[in-house]
Design an enzyme around this catalytic site. Structure first.
Site, PDB file in Angstrom:
ATOM      1  NE  ARG A  35      -4.140  -1.914   1.728  1.00  0.00           N
ATOM      2  CZ  ARG A  35      -4.914  -2.556   2.573  1.00  0.00           C
ATOM      3  NH1 ARG A  35      -4.683  -2.477   3.868  1.00  0.00           N
ATOM      4  NH2 ARG A  35      -5.933  -3.262   2.149  1.00  0.00           N
ATOM      5  CE  LYS A 218     -20.589 -17.388   4.985  1.00  0.00           C
ATOM      6  NZ  LYS A 218     -20.764 -16.442   6.088  1.00  0.00           N
ATOM      7  N   GLY A 374      -9.503  -9.172  -2.345  1.00  0.00           N
ATOM      8  CA  GLY A 374      -8.960 -10.028  -1.279  1.00  0.00           C
ATOM      9  C   GLY A 374      -8.281 -11.298  -1.731  1.00  0.00           C
ATOM     10  N   GLY A 397     -13.527  -4.219  -0.420  1.00  0.00           N
ATOM     11  CA  GLY A 397     -14.923  -3.765  -0.438  1.00  0.00           C
ATOM     12  C   GLY A 397     -15.188  -2.704  -1.496  1.00  0.00           C
TER      13      GLY A 397
END
Ligand code: AMP
Length: 416
Positions: A35, A218, A374, A397
């Site tokens: 980062r 999921k 991710g 996100g």
């Protein structure tokens, strides 16, 4: 909105929202400086122009309280080394007035963790959402958030947002602060520009065929994206843990495989919608099943709808992998989010590895490929293939929300 490439920072003080939310070990050492390196093009452009920098970021989740283990002071040296210049750390982000006023061209200030103040996130602390006074407290907090953001803005002439990781949050430093600058003095940083461009290639600048690969554990966490992509893609591969929710919904036996029992109807609905929209939905037909959730488990290859009792599907099987590659290799636009199996276990990486390799092959043949969110980033890094795809997103996100088609507050704020 101003464009960073066209802006001359000479003699200007720029306050830059960076994403320095780096992983630290128990001794406060940075374990991955991606980062910090990601922000360098923007920061170097400003310094090379003759500007000065006020850097602000969050680190971890201190929830509005001072938390010494989450102090950005710990990374001052790393930022200085990366920039090749001294960095002065200010241990309270609301007390940088004097240091900012005295800042000379080429100098750099790093402000303490913004989230030591609840105003950064703008959520009242210590009051339950169901408390009758919550709404009042929320209103008051929004007012103090505006003041907090205006105070940060007062340090500088220009605002640059280069923190894609938090672009989906409407926080003081990511969005509210932009209200204090006119349209010629606020802009996206270079990392943000690249991220926004990559998402645009996937959503609006599609070369066909377009294949999206959605994996992970999921279906419920990916449904927004799946629905948005359904109007855009030619091929939609659904793999990973969500496979078994589909297999069960089709009446199959899935043994102990991961499954969201309350999402069986949703799975059937996705299959129906894909048919209606003419999307080629690719669900793996076979899997590598294991007799326990462990790298050393006994394994067998079976149909995803015929998993023996007590066994669980932990990776895509060879037939599935072949079917995935058939629609990945010829694609011209590719999005990959989420692994095809429990790639953290060496013995269950084959599905994810072969997806990554098929993407690399397609990219070499001219496809645009975006890997993000991710764990699929962890996969391409693990397989050493990150530099062989078109773009690896830094956003979790934020990337997912952008692909869902949502406007990111951090981008909208500088565009207004
Ligand atoms: P997500 O955060 O939803 O993208 O999910 C990523 C996680 O899904 C990784 O930690 C994988 O280990 C996990 N995963 C993928 N396939 C399976 C599977 N078949 N069973 C259990 N977990 C899985």
């Amino acid at each position: 909105m101003a464009k960073i490439e066209d802006f001359n920072f000479n003699g200007k003080k720029a306050i830059v929202r960076v994403d320095f939310n780096v992983p630290l070990d128990e001794n406060g050492n940075i374990t991955d400086d991606t980062r910090i390196r990601g922000a360098l093009p923007t920061l170097k452009k400003i310094l090379n122009d003759g500007g000065s920098l006020i850097l602000m970021s969050h680190l971890g989740k201190p929830k509005g309280k001072v938390h010494p283990k989450l102090s950005l002071g710990q990374i001052t040296d790393a930022v200085a080394n990366a920039l090749g210049t001294d960095v002065k750390f200010i241990d309270d982000c609301m007390k940088a007035d004097e240091a900012a006023a005295n800042l000379k061209p080429g100098e750099v200030l790093l402000l303490e963790n913004l989230r030591f103040y609840p105003e950064e996130e703008g959520k009242p602390v210590g009051i339950d959402k169901n408390d009758p006074s919550y709404e009042e407290a929320k209103k008051a907090m929004k007012e103090s958030q505006k003041k907090f953001a205006a105070h940060l803005a007062s340090y500088a002439d220009v605002y640059v947002n280069d923190a894609f990781g938090t672009a989906h949050r409407k926080h003081a430093s990511t969005a509210v602060i932009a209200d204090s600058f006119d349209k010629d003095h606020k802009m996206l940083g270079m990392l943000m520009e690249k991220e926004v461009k990559a998402v645009d290639n996937i959503l609006n600048n599609i070369k066909r065929p377009f294949t999206a690969i959605m994996g992970g554990s999921k279906v419920s966490t990916k449904i927004g994206i799946i629905e948005n992509l359904m109007d855009k893609v030619d091929n939609l591969i659904l793999c990973g843990g969500m496979t078994y929710t589909f297999a069960k919904a089709m009446g199959g036996n899935i043994g102990n495989s991961i499954c969201e029992d309350d999402k069986l109807d949703l799975a059937l609905d996705i299959m129906k919608k894909a048919k209606e929209k003419g999307v080629n939905l690719v669900l793996g037909e076979d899997c590598v099943a294991a007799d326990s959730f462990s790298n050393d488990a006994k394994t067998t290859v079976c149909k995803v709808t015929e998993i023996p009792d007590g066994w669980q599907g932990l990776d895509a099987g060879p037939e599935s992998i072949g079917a995935f590659a058939d629609v990945i290799v010829p694609a011209k636009t590719i999005l990959w989010n989420g692994p095809a199996g429990v790639f953290e276990f060496e013995n269950f990486t084959a599905g994810s590895r072969e997806i990554a390799e098929a993407i690399v092959e397609a990219t070499a043949n001219g496809a645009f490929s975006l890997v993000g969110g991710g764990d699929s980033v962890a996969c391409v890094n693990k397989f050493g293939l990150a530099d062989k795809v078109s773009y690896v997103s830094t956003g979790g996100g934020a990337l997912l929300e952008a692909i869902e088609g949502k406007v990111l507050p951090g981008v909208a704020a500088v565009n207004d």
